[in-house]
Design a protein around this motif. Structure first.
Motif, PDB file in Angstrom:
ATOM      1  N   ARG A  23       0.712  -1.152  -0.097  1.00 26.34           N
ATOM      2  CA  ARG A  23       0.100   0.178  -0.003  1.00 26.34           C
ATOM      3  C   ARG A  23       0.908   1.202  -0.258  1.00 26.34           C
ATOM      4  N   ASP A  24       1.908   1.250   0.954  1.00 29.49           N
ATOM      5  CA  ASP A  24       2.978   2.353   0.778  1.00 29.49           C
ATOM      6  C   ASP A  24       3.974   2.326  -0.074  1.00 29.49           C
ATOM      7  N   PRO A  30       7.238   8.251   7.326  1.00 27.82           N
ATOM      8  CA  PRO A  30       7.693   9.570   8.051  1.00 27.82           C
ATOM      9  C   PRO A  30       8.551  10.034   7.356  1.00 27.82           C
ATOM     10  N   CYS A  31       9.647   9.643   6.659  1.00 27.50           N
ATOM     11  CA  CYS A  31      10.515  10.269   5.839  1.00 27.50           C
ATOM     12  C   CYS A  31       9.589  11.044   4.652  1.00 27.50           C
ATOM     13  N   VAL A  36      11.473  13.193   1.928  1.00 27.88           N
ATOM     14  CA  VAL A  36      12.497  12.549   1.869  1.00 27.88           C
ATOM     15  C   VAL A  36      12.112  11.061   1.279  1.00 27.88           C
ATOM     16  N   ILE A  37      12.665  10.468   0.110  1.00 25.70           N
ATOM     17  CA  ILE A  37      12.388   9.144  -0.162  1.00 25.70           C
ATOM     18  C   ILE A  37      13.368   8.101   0.176  1.00 25.70           C
ATOM     19  N   PRO A  67      14.273   1.408   9.013  1.00 25.29           N
ATOM     20  CA  PRO A  67      14.918   1.164  10.358  1.00 25.29           C
ATOM     21  C   PRO A  67      15.299   2.499  11.155  1.00 25.29           C
ATOM     22  N   THR A  68      15.642   3.425  10.438  1.00 26.26           N
ATOM     23  CA  THR A  68      16.151   4.525  11.205  1.00 26.26           C
ATOM     24  C   THR A  68      14.989   5.240  12.037  1.00 26.26           C
ATOM     25  N   CYS A  69      13.751   5.526  11.213  1.00 25.51           N
ATOM     26  CA  CYS A  69      12.593   5.991  11.840  1.00 25.51           C
ATOM     27  C   CYS A  69      12.004   5.217  13.000  1.00 25.51           C
ATOM     28  N   HIS A  70      12.043   3.686  12.423  1.00 23.33           N
ATOM     29  CA  HIS A  70      11.584   2.606  13.626  1.00 23.33           C
ATOM     30  C   HIS A  70      12.571   3.036  15.058  1.00 23.33           C
ATOM     31  N   ASN A  71      13.754   2.966  14.772  1.00 29.57           N
ATOM     32  CA  ASN A  71      14.587   3.138  15.987  1.00 29.57           C
ATOM     33  C   ASN A  71      14.557   4.601  16.869  1.00 29.57           C
TER      34      ASN A  71
END
Length: 103
Positions: A23-24, A30-31, A36-37, A67-71
């Motif tokens: 879907r996404d 969030p990026c 930001v892609i 992973p960066t946003c999830h962290n």
């Protein structure tokens, strides 16, 4: 160390996860909001699963995330405050000169 919730191994979750990633378009939401892609490989519960189990498979409560946003969303799952010191990378420079006998 906290054990992984068995829910994340369920067939229902695995199927739902693929639906959300598709879907996404496998892009971190969030990026994208910041222009930001970034590719995403994780599906995140906006409202935590532990607090809202009734929203576990609710597509409106799920988003693809990198992973960066999830962290950033879950700093408690990170390295437990341990900072890894990295040495600055060094590049070996090779200086070459033309052979003066040739010119």
């Amino acid at each position: 160390m906290k054990k992984v919730n068995p829910f994340y191994k369920s067939t229902a979750w695995r199927k739902c996860r693929v639906v959300i990633l598709k879907r996404d378009n496998y892009l971190c939401q969030p990026c994208l909001k910041r222009g930001v892609i970034t590719t995403a490989n994780t599906v995140h519960h906006i409202k935590p699963l532990e607090d809202y189990p009734e929203l576990a498979l609710d597509e409106d409560n799920l988003e693809s995330i990198c992973p960066t946003c999830h962290n950033k969303e879950h700093p408690e799952k990170g390295r437990r405050g341990k900072k890894v010191e990295r040495k600055p990378s060094r590049v070996k420079v090779i200086v070459s000169k033309a052979n003066e006998e040739v010119f």
